[in-house]
Scaffold this motif. Structure first.
Motif, short mmCIF file in Angstrom:
data_model
loop_
_atom_site.label_atom_id
_atom_site.label_comp_id
_atom_site.label_asym_id
_atom_site.label_seq_id
_atom_site.Cartn_x
_atom_site.Cartn_y
_atom_site.Cartn_z
N TYR A 69 -50.59 12.59 -41.68
CA TYR A 69 -50.32 13.79 -41.65
C TYR A 69 -48.83 14.28 -42.49
O TYR A 69 -48.78 15.72 -42.11
N THR A 70 -48.65 13.43 -42.47
CA THR A 70 -47.06 13.14 -43.56
C THR A 70 -47.93 12.92 -44.91
O THR A 70 -46.70 12.39 -46.11
N ALA A 71 -49.08 11.88 -44.73
CA ALA A 71 -49.35 11.03 -46.64
C ALA A 71 -48.51 10.28 -46.59
O ALA A 71 -48.11 9.91 -47.77
N ALA A 72 -47.54 9.49 -45.64
CA ALA A 72 -46.60 8.69 -46.29
C ALA A 72 -47.10 7.24 -46.76
O ALA A 72 -48.14 7.13 -45.38
N ARG A 73 -46.68 6.99 -46.67
CA ARG A 73 -47.04 4.99 -46.99
C ARG A 73 -46.51 3.81 -45.84
O ARG A 73 -45.74 4.50 -45.60
N VAL A 74 -47.29 3.16 -45.71
CA VAL A 74 -46.82 1.96 -44.50
C VAL A 74 -45.69 2.08 -44.68
O VAL A 74 -44.08 2.03 -43.31
N GLY A 75 -44.86 1.16 -45.93
CA GLY A 75 -43.57 0.90 -46.09
C GLY A 75 -42.74 1.67 -45.83
O GLY A 75 -41.27 1.51 -45.13
N ALA A 76 -43.30 3.49 -45.69
CA ALA A 76 -41.35 4.23 -45.47
C ALA A 76 -42.09 3.83 -44.39
O ALA A 76 -40.54 4.22 -43.09
N VAL A 77 -43.36 4.63 -43.04
CA VAL A 77 -43.09 4.57 -42.35
C VAL A 77 -42.01 3.29 -40.98
O VAL A 77 -42.03 3.88 -40.28
N ALA A 78 -42.82 2.51 -42.04
CA ALA A 78 -41.81 0.98 -41.20
C ALA A 78 -40.35 1.40 -42.03
O ALA A 78 -39.61 0.56 -40.48
N LYS A 79 -40.01 1.99 -42.34
CA LYS A 79 -39.01 1.72 -41.88
C LYS A 79 -37.39 3.17 -41.48
O LYS A 79 -36.18 3.11 -41.31
N LEU A 80 -38.43 3.70 -40.60
CA LEU A 80 -37.77 5.02 -40.32
C LEU A 80 -37.58 4.39 -39.23
O LEU A 80 -37.12 3.77 -38.21
N GLN A 81 -35.29 5.08 -38.88
CA GLN A 81 -35.51 5.03 -38.12
C GLN A 81 -35.30 5.88 -36.95
O GLN A 81 -35.50 7.17 -37.04
N ARG A 82 -34.29 6.07 -35.89
CA ARG A 82 -34.09 7.41 -35.26
C ARG A 82 -33.21 7.91 -35.63
O ARG A 82 -34.04 9.84 -35.35
N ARG A 83 -32.69 8.00 -36.73
CA ARG A 83 -32.05 9.87 -36.98
C ARG A 83 -32.73 9.95 -38.03
O ARG A 83 -31.81 11.53 -38.07
N ASP A 84 -33.91 9.52 -38.18
CA ASP A 84 -33.96 10.19 -39.40
C ASP A 84 -35.60 11.17 -38.70
O ASP A 84 -36.48 12.08 -39.53
N PHE A 85 -36.15 11.72 -37.86
CA PHE A 85 -36.27 12.14 -36.95
C PHE A 85 -35.82 13.19 -36.26
O PHE A 85 -35.07 13.38 -35.54
N TYR A 86 -35.71 14.32 -36.43
CA TYR A 86 -34.36 14.97 -36.04
C TYR A 86 -34.90 16.65 -36.01
O TYR A 86 -35.73 17.48 -37.30
N ASP A 87 -34.33 17.50 -35.34
CA ASP A 87 -34.22 18.89 -35.49
C ASP A 87 -32.99 19.79 -36.68
O ASP A 87 -32.22 19.41 -35.93
N GLN A 118 -37.73 7.24 -46.87
CA GLN A 118 -37.43 6.35 -47.82
C GLN A 118 -38.38 5.68 -48.93
O GLN A 118 -39.02 4.27 -48.21
N GLU A 119 -38.48 6.37 -49.66
CA GLU A 119 -39.76 5.72 -50.78
C GLU A 119 -38.94 5.15 -51.92
O GLU A 119 -38.68 4.33 -51.77
N LYS A 120 -40.35 4.36 -51.55
CA LYS A 120 -40.39 3.36 -53.19
C LYS A 120 -39.58 4.40 -54.41
O LYS A 120 -39.81 5.29 -54.16
N GLY A 121 -38.87 3.44 -55.03
CA GLY A 121 -37.97 4.25 -56.15
C GLY A 121 -36.35 4.41 -55.48
O GLY A 121 -36.32 4.49 -56.86
N GLY A 122 -36.20 4.14 -54.47
CA GLY A 122 -35.41 4.45 -54.38
C GLY A 122 -35.66 5.66 -53.89
O GLY A 122 -33.86 6.88 -53.38
N LYS A 123 -36.16 6.90 -53.81
CA LYS A 123 -36.23 7.89 -53.74
C LYS A 123 -36.06 8.40 -51.74
O LYS A 123 -37.25 7.89 -50.81
N SER A 124 -35.67 9.71 -51.25
CA SER A 124 -35.59 10.17 -49.99
C SER A 124 -36.27 11.56 -50.27
O SER A 124 -36.07 12.36 -50.76
#
Length: 335
Positions: free
Chosen positions: A177-195, A205-211
């Motif tokens: 549902y986000t089309a995110a790469r597995v590497g970016a999903v693995a980097k997720l921290q608790r703060r990265d899911f927010y309201d 946090q995607e490759k190439g330093g993209k947020s």
């Protein structure tokens, strides 16, 4: 470079062993023998390129592997660093039993490292500069697509009656549902899911330093909340991993985050349980999501933004609609 490619290199019979000789530089491992034998300027150029200019860890590993492999090959031929010629590089690339894309990666690594050696006055000319790579025109990516029906079958097969099932279900849904790469999903921290006030988001946090911030659809929001509630992570420290490993088969989460490899192996296990093709991978969800949105008439620019591609041509590589048309055509052949 993938572990499979490295394994194939080891089976090919070409020299692949990293030399044990040479100067040892800190914790970076030994210098290649040809670099160490060429003096301090060569050693500086090596470290400058490998550890200074390349900031992505995966790119660094792939380039260093390719360069060491070539230098080992030259050493086996009795070459010195200053005597390496374009012919040595061209013949070496011709002998590599790899796909054109992998050969282009090897050539790119050699061009860059020899550029550094020239700039540090170790070499007069770059022997790789005039070597042409193989022609490679990519009109469609190689990642296999998982169909909508197969994706639903996979989700239905994941048992979410325990914390591990809830975690795995949440991971797969995030990728779909986000089309995110597995590497970016693995980097997720608790703060990265927010309201944000009526709208939950995930920050990747995607490759190439993209947020990138991606809104979370309502059903995915509930899936993640169920996982966090069951895992006791609703009020966890913001810097802790969102998706955590388990203690073997105890179904107890550890404080450690899952790696991309952990997630890939999990997806493979779930595919096997669901009776789906083994060649599918976490990247297959990305292909399916992009193709599905384009099939619904969503503008290419919007899909490109969701996928995080800098160039719309990259997004088109994930589009499998043309493949479906081609299959319909070949089925009509009367032979």
């Amino acid at each position: 470079m993938s572990a499979e490619a490295v394994e194939n290199e080891q089976k090919s019979g070409i020299v692949t062993t990293v030399p044990t000789g040479g100067l040892v530089t800190g914790n970076h491992g030994p210098l290649p023998n040809l670099i160490a034998a060429s003096g301090s300027a060569a050693a500086f150029a090596w470290e400058e390129f490998i550890f200074g200019k390349i900031r992505n860890a995966n790119t660094r590993a792939a380039y260093e592997h390719a360069i060491r492999k070539f230098l080992n090959h030259c050493e086996s031929l009795g070459r010195q660093l200053t005597s390496i010629s374009p012919a040595d590089i061209g013949l070496y690339l011709d002998a590599l039993p790899y796909a054109p894309a992998t050969k282009k990666l090897h050539l790119s690594a050699l061009r860059h490292v020899f550029d550094s050696l020239v700039s540090r006055h170790v070499l007069m000319l770059n022997p790789a500069a005039s070597v042409r790579g193989e022609r490679l025109t990519v009109v469609e990516g190689k990642t296999p697509e998982i169909s909508i029906q197969q994706a639903r079958q996979l989700l239905e097969s994941i048992c979410d009656s325990n914390i591990i099932g809830l975690r795995d279900h949440a991971i797969v849904c995030v990728m779909i549902y986000t089309a995110a790469r597995v590497g970016a999903v693995a980097k997720l921290q608790r703060r990265d899911f927010y309201d944000l006030g009526g709208q939950h988001c995930l920050r990747f946090q995607e490759k190439g330093g993209k947020s990138r911030e991606i809104p979370v659809r309502h059903d995915l929001q509930q899936i993640i909340h169920n996982y966090l509630s069951k895992a006791g992570l609703e009020f966890a420290d913001k810097l802790t991993p969102l998706f955590r490993t388990t203690v073997r088969r105890t179904r107890q989460l550890t404080p450690n985050g899952m790696t991309p490899g952990d997630m890939a192996r999990m997806v493979k296990r779930k595919l096997r349980v669901a009776g789906l093709p083994s060649q599918l991978s976490p990247h297959s969800f990305r292909v399916t999501t992009i193709t599905d949105l384009l099939s619904q008439g969503v503008p290419l620019e919007d899909v490109q933004n969701l996928a995080g591609h800098a160039d719309p041509r990259t997004t088109r590589l994930y589009d499998r609609r043309n493949r479906k048309v081609t299959r319909n055509i070949v089925e009509r052949i009367s032979v």
